[in-house]
Design a protein around this motif. Sequence first.
Motif, short mmCIF file in Angstrom:
data_model
loop_
_atom_site.label_atom_id
_atom_site.label_comp_id
_atom_site.label_asym_id
_atom_site.label_seq_id
_atom_site.Cartn_x
_atom_site.Cartn_y
_atom_site.Cartn_z
N MET A 1 28.68 34.98 41.18
CA MET A 1 28.65 36.24 40.73
C MET A 1 28.23 36.07 39.35
N PHE A 2 27.01 36.69 38.90
CA PHE A 2 26.48 36.92 37.63
C PHE A 2 27.41 38.17 36.87
N SER A 3 27.46 38.23 35.63
CA SER A 3 28.16 39.30 34.98
C SER A 3 27.41 39.40 33.48
N ARG A 4 27.30 40.64 33.08
CA ARG A 4 27.20 40.88 31.63
C ARG A 4 28.58 41.26 31.02
N LEU A 5 28.75 40.69 29.53
CA LEU A 5 29.90 41.00 28.95
C LEU A 5 29.44 41.33 27.48
N HIS A 6 30.16 42.37 27.06
CA HIS A 6 30.05 42.66 25.56
C HIS A 6 31.52 42.42 25.00
N PRO A 7 31.98 41.55 24.10
CA PRO A 7 33.19 41.37 23.82
C PRO A 7 34.01 42.46 23.08
N GLY A 8 33.28 43.51 22.45
CA GLY A 8 34.01 44.72 21.89
C GLY A 8 33.94 44.72 20.50
N PRO A 9 34.99 45.29 20.11
CA PRO A 9 34.89 45.31 18.47
C PRO A 9 35.72 44.04 17.90
N GLU A 10 35.35 43.64 16.95
CA GLU A 10 35.95 42.30 16.22
C GLU A 10 37.13 42.88 15.52
N GLY A 11 38.06 41.86 15.47
CA GLY A 11 39.38 41.89 14.82
C GLY A 11 40.46 42.64 15.97
N SER B 1 23.28 37.85 41.27
CA SER B 1 24.42 37.35 42.15
C SER B 1 24.06 37.29 43.66
N ARG B 2 24.30 35.99 44.02
CA ARG B 2 23.79 35.61 45.40
C ARG B 2 24.87 36.29 46.45
N PRO B 3 24.62 36.64 47.78
CA PRO B 3 25.49 37.08 48.62
C PRO B 3 26.55 36.02 48.99
N ARG B 4 26.13 34.90 49.15
CA ARG B 4 27.27 33.97 49.67
C ARG B 4 26.75 32.50 49.56
N CYS B 5 27.28 31.80 48.35
CA CYS B 5 26.97 30.37 48.09
C CYS B 5 25.37 30.22 47.88
N GLY B 6 24.79 31.01 47.17
CA GLY B 6 23.51 30.60 47.02
C GLY B 6 22.46 31.28 48.02
N ARG B 7 22.84 31.45 49.36
CA ARG B 7 21.99 31.73 50.47
C ARG B 7 21.89 33.63 50.49
N ARG B 8 20.92 33.84 50.90
CA ARG B 8 20.68 35.20 51.43
C ARG B 8 21.10 35.65 52.54
N SER B 9 21.93 36.55 52.71
CA SER B 9 22.66 36.83 54.08
C SER B 9 22.68 38.44 54.27
N ALA B 10 23.41 38.68 55.24
CA ALA B 10 23.49 40.15 55.51
C ALA B 10 24.08 41.03 54.25
N THR B 11 23.75 42.27 54.14
CA THR B 11 24.22 43.18 53.22
C THR B 11 25.51 43.20 53.45
N LEU B 12 26.41 43.08 52.41
CA LEU B 12 28.13 43.24 52.42
C LEU B 12 28.41 44.67 52.76
N SER B 13 29.51 44.92 53.29
CA SER B 13 29.86 46.43 53.63
C SER B 13 30.75 46.68 52.32
N VAL B 14 31.03 48.03 52.36
CA VAL B 14 31.74 48.52 51.17
C VAL B 14 33.03 47.98 50.97
N GLU B 15 33.71 47.60 52.09
CA GLU B 15 35.02 46.99 51.83
C GLU B 15 34.97 45.35 51.43
N ALA B 16 33.78 44.90 51.98
CA ALA B 16 33.66 43.33 51.49
C ALA B 16 33.13 43.54 49.90
N LEU B 17 32.40 44.20 49.60
CA LEU B 17 32.12 44.48 48.23
C LEU B 17 33.27 44.74 47.17
N ALA B 18 34.12 45.47 47.71
CA ALA B 18 35.56 45.78 46.94
C ALA B 18 36.26 44.55 46.70
N TYR B 19 36.41 43.84 47.84
CA TYR B 19 37.04 42.56 47.85
C TYR B 19 36.48 41.59 47.13
#
Length: 257
Positions: free
Chosen positions: A55-65, A109-127
């Motif tokens: 899984m790829f993510s974006r991050l902003h570290p927020g306010p300094e200090g 973000s690849r669905p499973r170990c870099g391979r394209r597979s079936a679209t994940l369910s809402v439950e699987a995405l939450a997990y």
Amino acid sequence: MLNRALCAAAAVAACASAAYCAFRWRQLARAPAIDEVSRRSGIRGFSVQAGPFAMFSRLHPGPEGTADPVPVVLAHGLVVSSRYMEPLMLVLARWYRVYAPDLPGFGESRPRCGRRSATLSVEALAYALKRWMDACGLTRAIFIGNSFGCQILAEFATRFPEATLCLVMQGPTVDAHARSLRQQLWRAWVNGRREQARSPAALARIDYAKAGLRRAVAAIRLAIADRIEDRLPHVAVPTLIVYGSHDPLVPVARQSG
């Protein structure tokens, strides 16, 4: 003879147009995860292995200090990625450390170990989101979801209330009285017309190209079938629902009801 020439010219033009569209589609799919403008604004990208999901993510570290600001996690909408959430991330970064993951199968973000597979369910995405939190070392967070992201967060909050400080849902989908692909596509077209002045279409094209049409269609069908209204009564954390007074996708009367 003239008719044959016109037909041949039309066929050549159609082939050229199709070839150009295919070229542009591949070009969009290769767009960089984070551009230079985003980097200069303080946004950086990182990847973690969250169980079977890269899984790829974006991050902003927020306010300094601030030693340890409360983390905020943004959940993107249907087919699009965290790229879509950057403007909100920059606003919230004045006060918070902000994360925005690409859910498996979307964005970078690849669905499973870099391979394209079936679209994940809402439950699987939450997990997958919980596994991502564990991989990032996050125990609790404020969650903000947009559109389909609200459906995932409703599932997440019912499964993992201990990890959910509070929720903000922006335009939660889907209208229970319009559960058909035809109705949703029509409403999306109307919504797009209303957003022309500040349209996110350019960003959406990149993310649709990265996901692919097959996954996009599968995700749309998944979102339509999911019944967020059955989950909401079981969400036990403080929740704020935000909606537009002229939102055609889920009208105010439906959201307040």
